[in-house]
Design a protein around this motif. Structure first.
Motif, PDB file in Angstrom:
ATOM      1  N   THR A 225       0.845  -1.152   0.036  1.00 55.65           N
ATOM      2  CA  THR A 225      -0.225   0.128  -0.018  1.00 55.65           C
ATOM      3  C   THR A 225       0.862   1.281  -0.031  1.00 55.65           C
ATOM      4  O   THR A 225       0.359   2.282  -0.829  1.00 55.65           O
ATOM      5  CB  THR A 225      -0.873  -0.026   1.297  1.00 55.65           C
ATOM      6  OG1 THR A 225      -1.616  -1.065   1.360  1.00 55.65           O
ATOM      7  CG2 THR A 225      -1.749   1.361   1.130  1.00 55.65           C
ATOM      8  N   GLY A 229       2.605   1.433  -5.395  1.00 58.55           N
ATOM      9  CA  GLY A 229       1.758   1.982  -6.239  1.00 58.55           C
ATOM     10  C   GLY A 229       0.322   1.420  -6.431  1.00 58.55           C
ATOM     11  O   GLY A 229      -0.168   0.426  -5.837  1.00 58.55           O
ATOM     12  N   ARG A 230      -0.208   1.666  -7.599  1.00 57.65           N
ATOM     13  CA  ARG A 230      -1.621   1.439  -7.945  1.00 57.65           C
ATOM     14  C   ARG A 230      -1.433   0.168  -8.773  1.00 57.65           C
ATOM     15  O   ARG A 230      -0.720  -0.081  -9.483  1.00 57.65           O
ATOM     16  CB  ARG A 230      -2.404   2.401  -8.789  1.00 57.65           C
ATOM     17  CG  ARG A 230      -2.471   3.624  -7.794  1.00 57.65           C
ATOM     18  CD  ARG A 230      -3.536   4.539  -8.008  1.00 57.65           C
ATOM     19  NE  ARG A 230      -3.189   5.449  -9.194  1.00 57.65           N
ATOM     20  CZ  ARG A 230      -3.789   6.406 -10.015  1.00 57.65           C
ATOM     21  NH1 ARG A 230      -5.235   6.562  -9.363  1.00 57.65           N
ATOM     22  NH2 ARG A 230      -3.367   7.050 -11.121  1.00 57.65           N
ATOM     23  N   SER A 231      -2.689  -0.658  -8.836  1.00 54.84           N
ATOM     24  CA  SER A 231      -2.772  -1.733  -9.810  1.00 54.84           C
ATOM     25  C   SER A 231      -2.861  -1.226 -11.276  1.00 54.84           C
ATOM     26  O   SER A 231      -3.142   0.078 -11.407  1.00 54.84           O
ATOM     27  CB  SER A 231      -4.284  -2.625  -9.586  1.00 54.84           C
ATOM     28  OG  SER A 231      -4.178  -2.936  -8.246  1.00 54.84           O
ATOM     29  N   GLU A 245      -3.553   2.724 -14.810  1.00 52.43           N
ATOM     30  CA  GLU A 245      -3.054   2.746 -13.464  1.00 52.43           C
ATOM     31  C   GLU A 245      -4.427   3.034 -12.566  1.00 52.43           C
ATOM     32  O   GLU A 245      -4.926   4.137 -12.691  1.00 52.43           O
ATOM     33  CB  GLU A 245      -2.094   3.389 -13.044  1.00 52.43           C
ATOM     34  CG  GLU A 245      -0.798   2.895 -13.456  1.00 52.43           C
ATOM     35  CD  GLU A 245       0.598   3.749 -12.876  1.00 52.43           C
ATOM     36  OE1 GLU A 245       0.426   4.128 -11.698  1.00 52.43           O
ATOM     37  OE2 GLU A 245       1.707   3.876 -13.477  1.00 52.43           O
ATOM     38  N   THR A 246      -4.787   2.343 -11.663  1.00 49.02           N
ATOM     39  CA  THR A 246      -6.350   2.447 -10.851  1.00 49.02           C
ATOM     40  C   THR A 246      -6.153   1.847  -9.771  1.00 49.02           C
ATOM     41  O   THR A 246      -5.168   0.964  -9.320  1.00 49.02           O
ATOM     42  CB  THR A 246      -7.159   1.884 -11.776  1.00 49.02           C
ATOM     43  OG1 THR A 246      -8.506   2.165 -10.770  1.00 49.02           O
ATOM     44  CG2 THR A 246      -6.968   0.435 -12.054  1.00 49.02           C
ATOM     45  N   ASP A 247      -6.736   2.418  -8.536  1.00 45.31           N
ATOM     46  CA  ASP A 247      -6.982   1.840  -7.325  1.00 45.31           C
ATOM     47  C   ASP A 247      -8.114   1.012  -7.225  1.00 45.31           C
ATOM     48  O   ASP A 247      -8.540   0.220  -6.377  1.00 45.31           O
ATOM     49  CB  ASP A 247      -7.317   3.028  -6.219  1.00 45.31           C
ATOM     50  CG  ASP A 247      -6.139   3.854  -6.171  1.00 45.31           C
ATOM     51  OD1 ASP A 247      -5.058   3.423  -6.228  1.00 45.31           O
ATOM     52  OD2 ASP A 247      -6.094   5.041  -5.822  1.00 45.31           O
ATOM     53  N   ASP A 248      -8.980   1.090  -8.397  1.00 40.92           N
ATOM     54  CA  ASP A 248     -10.150   0.268  -8.183  1.00 40.92           C
ATOM     55  C   ASP A 248     -10.281  -0.660  -9.695  1.00 40.92           C
ATOM     56  O   ASP A 248     -10.880   0.179 -10.754  1.00 40.92           O
ATOM     57  CB  ASP A 248     -11.360   0.983  -8.143  1.00 40.92           C
ATOM     58  CG  ASP A 248     -12.650   0.126  -8.079  1.00 40.92           C
ATOM     59  OD1 ASP A 248     -12.616  -1.218  -8.370  1.00 40.92           O
ATOM     60  OD2 ASP A 248     -13.823   0.652  -7.681  1.00 40.92           O
ATOM     61  N   PRO A 249      -9.310  -1.723 -10.208  1.00 44.20           N
ATOM     62  CA  PRO A 249      -9.512  -2.335 -11.455  1.00 44.20           C
ATOM     63  C   PRO A 249     -10.739  -2.730 -11.755  1.00 44.20           C
ATOM     64  O   PRO A 249     -11.038  -2.653 -13.047  1.00 44.20           O
ATOM     65  CB  PRO A 249      -8.677  -3.651 -11.174  1.00 44.20           C
ATOM     66  CG  PRO A 249      -7.709  -3.124  -9.929  1.00 44.20           C
ATOM     67  CD  PRO A 249      -8.726  -2.302  -8.978  1.00 44.20           C
ATOM     68  N   GLU A 252     -12.688   0.357 -13.279  1.00 49.83           N
ATOM     69  CA  GLU A 252     -12.052   0.591 -14.499  1.00 49.83           C
ATOM     70  C   GLU A 252     -12.491  -0.243 -15.390  1.00 49.83           C
ATOM     71  O   GLU A 252     -12.512   0.463 -16.549  1.00 49.83           O
ATOM     72  CB  GLU A 252     -10.592   0.928 -14.203  1.00 49.83           C
ATOM     73  CG  GLU A 252      -9.932   1.602 -15.265  1.00 49.83           C
ATOM     74  CD  GLU A 252     -10.198   3.222 -15.354  1.00 49.83           C
ATOM     75  OE1 GLU A 252     -10.193   3.651 -16.512  1.00 49.83           O
ATOM     76  OE2 GLU A 252     -10.593   3.593 -14.519  1.00 49.83           O
ATOM     77  N   ARG A 269      -1.525  -6.530  -9.924  1.00 48.85           N
ATOM     78  CA  ARG A 269      -1.577  -5.922  -8.630  1.00 48.85           C
ATOM     79  C   ARG A 269      -0.081  -5.643  -8.174  1.00 48.85           C
ATOM     80  O   ARG A 269       0.920  -6.363  -8.545  1.00 48.85           O
ATOM     81  CB  ARG A 269      -2.166  -7.018  -7.961  1.00 48.85           C
ATOM     82  CG  ARG A 269      -3.646  -7.179  -8.108  1.00 48.85           C
ATOM     83  CD  ARG A 269      -4.402  -7.913  -6.936  1.00 48.85           C
ATOM     84  NE  ARG A 269      -4.442  -7.292  -5.734  1.00 48.85           N
ATOM     85  CZ  ARG A 269      -5.265  -6.177  -5.488  1.00 48.85           C
ATOM     86  NH1 ARG A 269      -6.093  -5.693  -6.206  1.00 48.85           N
ATOM     87  NH2 ARG A 269      -5.103  -5.795  -4.286  1.00 48.85           N
ATOM     88  N   PRO A 270       0.025  -4.588  -7.506  1.00 49.22           N
ATOM     89  CA  PRO A 270       1.204  -4.285  -6.857  1.00 49.22           C
ATOM     90  C   PRO A 270       1.864  -5.320  -5.978  1.00 49.22           C
ATOM     91  O   PRO A 270       0.978  -6.051  -5.256  1.00 49.22           O
ATOM     92  CB  PRO A 270       1.068  -2.921  -6.129  1.00 49.22           C
ATOM     93  CG  PRO A 270      -0.355  -3.106  -5.768  1.00 49.22           C
ATOM     94  CD  PRO A 270      -1.012  -3.633  -6.856  1.00 49.22           C
TER      95      PRO A 270
END
Lengths: 287, 421
Positions: A225, A229-231, A245-249, A252, A269-270
């Motif tokens: 976290t 970075g973001r997914s 790049e997104t926090d909510d794949p 998106e 995923r990171p």
């Protein structure tokens, strides 16, 4: 509730000539946790383990097994089990004889020794090869026996230095199962590795080391976290590939679906690899 | 103490499982001792009788008696063959030589005065000149044995004199002066022998002494047999092999990482070295005990003093435990430690009498040998086995051995590298 500290390293320095192996390392290993020391070769992991077990003396700083003392003392070392990176076994002795010998050095004898030897062989699933000389074992079997030697005297703290180096996937999985079983039994495990997927799978907390310094320390989730970075969503449409790049794949993905037909997609995923990349600017496997 | 014992048992187990190491520690010294003991042995078939062939062309009672005497001698082993067979046996190297007893031999051998000379022909393998000389000596000895017998028996002698007198009187080509002298001398001789008293006490011809043989207890002034020399030497090889094996095993512990595991264990460093030293001590004591027991049972070794022998063995073991520790610091790797270690040990053996007995060496070499523990080790064993050393005489070599062991052990433990690199 915060668990009690098992092993405390405070501002530890160690240099070999001009080469600084460990540089101001401070760590608190908690009782009952599996703690991963993750870093590339030469990061200072093995030097840290060697100091923690009394093989090396730090140039500065202190190392203490909480409530017991410094590992310089033999009675403190009796509380520690070590699986060294180099296989430290006698090839011309059988697996059982190796365990019995190292058990005696730990002060075991008689029925207690026999019980522990039997348990350790069972633990690493080598009972059926107990009377075979170690030189007839495969690499993976030797690694498992190396682990059995570390636990023969039932120590509360285990230091496992790259315990899966050079083993086949089957033996690797067996060793993972062993470590998870030890955690269930309440043992504290310090696990050094340069395989991020091992740390991710086994460790409650991970310390990332490079050039002798501790770069970050937290749970795997928190490290990701904080530093991963973001997914990344990779989607392929008739019009071409999209990288987002997104926090909510999932959200998106739904959005992209509405915009046009998706042929295939992939979510990255990171992970700890990305954490290491973020912290050092290099990939772990290239370091 | 339990940890030291566990370490020692582990090392002994490893030693016994290493077949090559075990061979060189126990069997090579035995082979060495037996081989060189047998080579230099004057007993038990060591120096065997010389094999010859006799061609008996005379075939009389006299010649047969002579052959019997040769055959009963310790020096010769005799076969009787015809001339061709005898020549072939010598030519093919089956026999050292042949001896031809010509016609008239039996008669001529017993004759003391006058008569034709008999010619004994010998055929010798030209490559065996040493044996040829020995054969001529042995033949001469037994030829004169006949004359000696004649002088020891007056009746036989008188018969010979009368036969000789008859030959002299009938001879036509003899020098007149010699003929006249013999015709005067031989009857005088005959008369003299005839007047000798006939009682048993004096019936001994011209033999002017009696030889009486008595068995007496042997007072040891030297080795009883060659094994009493070769076994101490063999034992030293075993002890050296053992010191090398344990010294190298310490290096192997370091290079293979097991030393790390030992250091992690809740024992001190001195425990680790003491365990190794204890295993080495037990083995270096077991080698002389095992070999000497075998030597006593099978090769006739008879130690003068068991107490001194025990003291000697302990001193040797202590010395070589120290040397073992010293050897372990001579190389970083197994190969270098083995190479350097054996080079040192071989020099010790070379100058200390471990290869060739010291008494064969030149005087200056014997002086140089004082620096070698091998010399003192052999000396204490020989002192207790056949040199008949007193306690006082044993003190110096034993003290030197213990002192060398102590110094080497201290240096070795101080210089030992506990880590790689």
């Amino acid at each position: 509730m915060m668990r009690a500290t098992m092993l405390q390293l405070t501002n530890v320095h160690k240099a070999f000539g001009a080469i600084v192996a460990v540089d101001g390392l401070s760590l608190s290993i908690r009782q009952g946790e599996v703690f991963g020391l993750l870093g590339p070769n030469g990061a200072g992991k093995t030097t840290t383990v060697n100091m923690a077990v009394g093989l090396l003396r730090p140039d500065q700083g202190t190392i203490e097994l909480k409530g017991v003392g410094s590992p310089d003392q033999p009675y403190v070392r009796a509380k520690i089990g070590v699986a060294t990176q180099a296989l430290a076994l006698y090839d011309d002795l059988t697996g059982e004889e190796n365990l019995s010998f190292f058990g005696k050095l730990q002060g075991l004898s008689g029925r207690r020794l026999a019980e522990r030897v039997g348990w350790a062989l069972e633990f690493v699933t080598l009972s059926d090869r107990r009377r075979d000389r170690v030189k007839t074992y495969s690499g993976g079997m030797k690694r498992r026996l190396n682990l059995a030697v570390a636990v023969i005297h039932d120590p509360p703290l285990l230091l496992l230095d790259e315990p899966t180096v050079g083993v086949d996937p089957q033996s690797r999985n067996a060793i993972f199962e062993n470590i998870l079983a030890l955690r269930k039994q309440g043992r504290t495990v310090v696990y050094t590795t340069h395989y991020m997927e091992e740390a991710q799978r086994l460790c409650d907390r991970v310390g990332i080391m490079d050039h002798g310094r501790l770069l970050a320390l937290d749970t795997v989730e928190q490290l990701i976290t904080a530093h991963g970075g973001r997914s990344i969503l990779l989607a392929e449409r008739t019009s071409g590939e999209v990288r987002v790049e997104t926090d909510d794949p999932l959200a998106e993905l739904l959005r992209l679906q509405k915009e046009g037909q998706l042929q295939r997609f992939r979510v990255e995923r990171p992970d700890l690899e990305r954490v290491f990349l973020h912290l050092t600017g290099r990939e772990l496997r290239d370091a | 103490m339990n940890a030291i014992l566990a370490l020692a048992i582990k090392d002994l187990r490893l030693l016994f499982r290493d077949k090559v190491g075990f061979f060189f520690t126990f069997f090579f010294p035995l082979l060495y001792a037996v081989f060189f003991g047998a080579i230099f042995s004057g007993q038990g078939g060591g120096a065997s009788a010389m094999k010859i062939v006799v061609v008996d062309e005379d075939s009389t009672e006299g010649s047969k008696a002579f052959i019997r005497e040769l055959n009963e001698s310790a020096e010769l082993d005799v076969d009787i063959k015809n001339r061709d067979e005898a020549t072939n046996l010598v030519r093919r190297g089956k026999r050292v030589g042949y001896v031809v007893l010509p016609q008239g031999f039996g008669k001529a051998r017993g004759r003391v005065f006058g008569g034709d000379r008999v010619k004994i022909e010998t055929g010798i393998d030209p490559g065996r000149s040493a044996e040829a000389g020995m054969l001529q000596g042995v033949l001469t000895k037994y030829m004169y044995q006949g004359i000696q017998d004649a002088f020891a028996n007056p009746d036989k002698m008188r018969k010979q004199i009368n036969e000789s007198l008859a030959e002299v009187q009938s001879s036509e080509d003899m020098d007149p002066t010699a003929k006249a002298t013999l015709q005067w001398f031989l009857p005088m001789m005959d008369r003299f022998l005839g007047e000798l008293p006939k009682n048993e006490q004096s019936n001994r011809g011209w033999q002017n002494f009696d030889l009486e043989s008595k068995d007496v207890a042997v007072q040891r002034g030297g080795p009883q047999n060659s094994y009493e020399i070769s076994f101490p030497q063999g034992i030293i090889w075993g002890v050296m092999g053992c010191a090398a094996a344990f010294g190298i095993s310490l290096v192997v512990e370091r290079t293979k990482g097991t030393l790390v595991r030992l250091r992690i264990a809740p024992i001190g460093r001195m425990h680790i070295l003491a365990g190794k030293a204890f295993a080495c001590l037990l083995t270096t004591m077991a080698i002389p005990i095992a070999l000497l027991l075998l030597g006593i049972i099978a090769f006739g070794i008879r130690p003068d003093s068991w107490v001194l022998l025990s003291a000697g063995i302990i001193s040797i073991s202590l010395c070589f435990v120290g040397i073992m520790m010293m050897l372990s610091v001579l190389g970083r790797t197994e190969q270098s430690a083995g190479g350097i270690g054996w080079a040192v040990l071989l020099v010790m053996a070379l100058i200390g009498g471990g290869m060739v007995p010291l008494f064969i060496m030149p005087a200056w070499m014997q002086t140089v040998s004082h620096v070698s523990p091998v010399k003192w080790s052999i000396l204490v064993m020989e002192g207790a086995i056949w040199r008949n050393f007193s306690v006082a005489e044993m003190v110096l070599p034993c003290g030197i051995l213990i002192g060398v062991g102590l110094v080497c052990f201290i240096i070795g433990t101080k210089a030992f590298r506990w880590t790689e690199g």
